[in-house]
Design an enzyme around this catalytic site. Sequence first.
Site, PDB file in Angstrom:
ATOM      1  N   LYS A  11       0.820  -1.220   0.000  1.00 12.52           N
ATOM      2  CA  LYS A  11       0.000   0.000   0.000  1.00 12.52           C
ATOM      3  C   LYS A  11       0.856   1.274   0.000  1.00 12.52           C
ATOM      4  O   LYS A  11       2.066   1.221   0.266  1.00 12.52           O
ATOM      5  CB  LYS A  11      -0.934  -0.045   1.219  1.00 12.52           C
ATOM      6  CG  LYS A  11      -1.908  -1.232   1.187  1.00 12.52           C
ATOM      7  CD  LYS A  11      -2.898  -1.159   2.354  1.00 12.52           C
ATOM      8  CE  LYS A  11      -3.853  -2.344   2.330  1.00 12.52           C
ATOM      9  NZ  LYS A  11      -4.878  -2.249   3.407  1.00 12.52           N
ATOM     10  N   TYR A  51     -12.826  -1.615  -3.231  1.00 13.91           N
ATOM     11  CA  TYR A  51     -13.284  -1.700  -1.843  1.00 13.91           C
ATOM     12  C   TYR A  51     -14.801  -1.530  -1.709  1.00 13.91           C
ATOM     13  O   TYR A  51     -15.285  -1.177  -0.622  1.00 13.91           O
ATOM     14  CB  TYR A  51     -12.568  -0.651  -0.988  1.00 13.91           C
ATOM     15  CG  TYR A  51     -11.117  -0.982  -0.714  1.00 13.91           C
ATOM     16  CD1 TYR A  51     -10.759  -2.057   0.098  1.00 13.91           C
ATOM     17  CD2 TYR A  51     -10.085  -0.229  -1.267  1.00 13.91           C
ATOM     18  CE1 TYR A  51      -9.433  -2.377   0.351  1.00 13.91           C
ATOM     19  CE2 TYR A  51      -8.754  -0.535  -1.019  1.00 13.91           C
ATOM     20  CZ  TYR A  51      -8.437  -1.616  -0.206  1.00 13.91           C
ATOM     21  OH  TYR A  51      -7.135  -1.925   0.047  1.00 13.91           O
ATOM     22  N   ARG A 104       2.873  -6.759   8.841  1.00 11.71           N
ATOM     23  CA  ARG A 104       2.228  -5.557   9.409  1.00 11.71           C
ATOM     24  C   ARG A 104       2.882  -5.138  10.721  1.00 11.71           C
ATOM     25  O   ARG A 104       2.986  -3.940  11.012  1.00 11.71           O
ATOM     26  CB  ARG A 104       0.737  -5.799   9.577  1.00 11.71           C
ATOM     27  CG  ARG A 104      -0.010  -5.701   8.243  1.00 11.71           C
ATOM     28  CD  ARG A 104      -1.431  -6.097   8.371  1.00 11.71           C
ATOM     29  NE  ARG A 104      -2.199  -5.812   7.151  1.00 11.71           N
ATOM     30  CZ  ARG A 104      -3.316  -6.449   6.829  1.00 11.71           C
ATOM     31  NH1 ARG A 104      -3.796  -7.407   7.609  1.00 11.71           N
ATOM     32  NH2 ARG A 104      -3.961  -6.137   5.726  1.00 11.71           N
ATOM     33  N   ASN A 114      -1.985   0.128   6.820  1.00 11.66           N
ATOM     34  CA  ASN A 114      -1.456  -1.137   7.329  1.00 11.66           C
ATOM     35  C   ASN A 114      -0.568  -1.892   6.342  1.00 11.66           C
ATOM     36  O   ASN A 114      -0.473  -3.124   6.403  1.00 11.66           O
ATOM     37  CB  ASN A 114      -2.596  -2.004   7.879  1.00 11.66           C
ATOM     38  CG  ASN A 114      -3.611  -2.386   6.821  1.00 11.66           C
ATOM     39  OD1 ASN A 114      -3.461  -2.015   5.669  1.00 11.66           O
ATOM     40  ND2 ASN A 114      -4.620  -3.135   7.211  1.00 11.66           N
ATOM     41  N   HIS A 117      -2.125  -5.519   1.670  1.00 13.14           N
ATOM     42  CA  HIS A 117      -3.443  -6.163   1.561  1.00 13.14           C
ATOM     43  C   HIS A 117      -3.224  -7.650   1.298  1.00 13.14           C
ATOM     44  O   HIS A 117      -2.274  -8.022   0.621  1.00 13.14           O
ATOM     45  CB  HIS A 117      -4.215  -5.559   0.385  1.00 13.14           C
ATOM     46  CG  HIS A 117      -5.465  -6.307   0.044  1.00 13.14           C
ATOM     47  ND1 HIS A 117      -6.634  -6.136   0.747  1.00 13.14           N
ATOM     48  CD2 HIS A 117      -5.712  -7.251  -0.895  1.00 13.14           C
ATOM     49  CE1 HIS A 117      -7.563  -6.945   0.236  1.00 13.14           C
ATOM     50  NE2 HIS A 117      -7.023  -7.622  -0.771  1.00 13.14           N
ATOM     51  N   GLU A 128     -10.051 -10.144  -7.106  1.00  9.98           N
ATOM     52  CA  GLU A 128      -9.096  -9.041  -6.940  1.00  9.98           C
ATOM     53  C   GLU A 128      -7.950  -9.140  -7.946  1.00  9.98           C
ATOM     54  O   GLU A 128      -7.492  -8.128  -8.488  1.00  9.98           O
ATOM     55  CB  GLU A 128      -8.571  -9.035  -5.507  1.00  9.98           C
ATOM     56  CG  GLU A 128      -9.667  -8.669  -4.501  1.00  9.98           C
ATOM     57  CD  GLU A 128      -9.288  -8.917  -3.051  1.00  9.98           C
ATOM     58  OE1 GLU A 128     -10.130  -8.648  -2.185  1.00  9.98           O
ATOM     59  OE2 GLU A 128      -8.148  -9.364  -2.781  1.00  9.98           O
TER      60      GLU A 128
HETATM   61  P1  CMP Z   1      -7.517  -4.509   4.155  1.00 13.38           P
HETATM   62  O1  CMP Z   1      -7.953  -5.611   5.062  1.00 13.38           O
HETATM   63  O2  CMP Z   1      -6.422  -4.736   3.199  1.00 13.38           O
HETATM   64  O3  CMP Z   1      -8.798  -3.993   3.356  1.00 13.38           O
HETATM   65  C1  CMP Z   1      -9.751  -3.177   4.009  1.00 13.38           C
HETATM   66  C2  CMP Z   1      -9.017  -2.000   4.592  1.00 13.38           C
HETATM   67  O4  CMP Z   1      -9.810  -1.066   5.275  1.00 13.38           O
HETATM   68  C3  CMP Z   1      -8.054  -2.505   5.660  1.00 13.38           C
HETATM   69  O5  CMP Z   1      -7.053  -3.265   5.057  1.00 13.38           O
HETATM   70  C4  CMP Z   1      -7.627  -1.194   6.259  1.00 13.38           C
HETATM   71  O6  CMP Z   1      -6.677  -0.539   5.433  1.00 13.38           O
HETATM   72  C5  CMP Z   1      -8.938  -0.421   6.202  1.00 13.38           C
HETATM   73  N1  CMP Z   1      -9.585  -0.427   7.517  1.00 13.38           N
HETATM   74  C6  CMP Z   1     -10.122  -1.459   8.158  1.00 13.38           C
HETATM   75  N2  CMP Z   1     -10.616  -1.087   9.350  1.00 13.38           N
HETATM   76  C7  CMP Z   1     -10.369   0.234   9.456  1.00 13.38           C
HETATM   77  C8  CMP Z   1     -10.639   1.209  10.447  1.00 13.38           C
HETATM   78  N3  CMP Z   1     -11.273   0.883  11.592  1.00 13.38           N
HETATM   79  N4  CMP Z   1     -10.246   2.477  10.211  1.00 13.38           N
HETATM   80  C9  CMP Z   1      -9.631   2.812   9.062  1.00 13.38           C
HETATM   81  N5  CMP Z   1      -9.351   1.916   8.074  1.00 13.38           N
HETATM   82  C10 CMP Z   1      -9.700   0.653   8.268  1.00 13.38           C
END
Ligand code: CMP
Length: 139
Positions: A11, A51, A104, A114, A117, A128
Site C-alpha cells: 500500500k 473496496y 504488518r 497497514n 493487503h 481481486e
Molecule cells: P484490508 O484488510 O487490506 O482492506 C480493508 C481496509 O480497510 C483494511 O485493510 C484497512 O486498510 C482499512 N480499515 C479497516 N478497518 C479500518 C478502520 N477501523 N479504520 C480505518 N481503516 C480501516
Amino acid sequence: MTGNRTFTMIKPDAVENGHIGAILEKITAAGFKIVAMKYTQLSVRDAQGFYAVHSERPFFGELVEFMTRGPIVAAILEKDNAVEDFRALIGATNPAEAAEGTIRKLFATSIGENAVHGSDSDENAAIEGAFHFAGREVF
Ligand code: CMP
C-alpha cells in the site's frame, strides 16, 4: 478445497516509507512465487470499486483517499494454501494486534495504513487478481 493463489498490494504507506524491497523479500522467503506484479496508482474510481464491499463503513472515504494518494505494488502470489498462509504472514489488520515478525508488525503504522493487503478468500483472490491483471500479465 483450498486454492493456491492469493492477491496482494503493497500500500501507499509502505511504498512511501521505502519498504517495497523488504516486503517482497519476506514474501518470497516465505515460499510465495510471484506470478503477476505491477507498480501502479489507483484512481478514485478504482479504489471505490476495489473496496465496494466496505462502501457503507465509516472509514470508506479515508480508505479511498489513502489508497489513491500514491503508487502501490499489486501482485498475484502462488503457494499451497495461499490465502491462509499469506494472511498469517501479514498479520492482523491492526498492526497493534499483529504477531511478532509479521509484515504488518514490522512495517505498518495504523489500522488504516497497514502496509499490505491480502485476500480473505479464494473467491476474492480471483476477483481481486482479475481486477488488476489481464490474462496475459499472469504467468
Ligand atoms: P484490508 O484488510 O487490506 O482492506 C480493508 C481496509 O480497510 C483494511 O485493510 C484497512 O486498510 C482499512 N480499515 C479497516 N478497518 C479500518 C478502520 N477501523 N479504520 C480505518 N481503516 C480501516
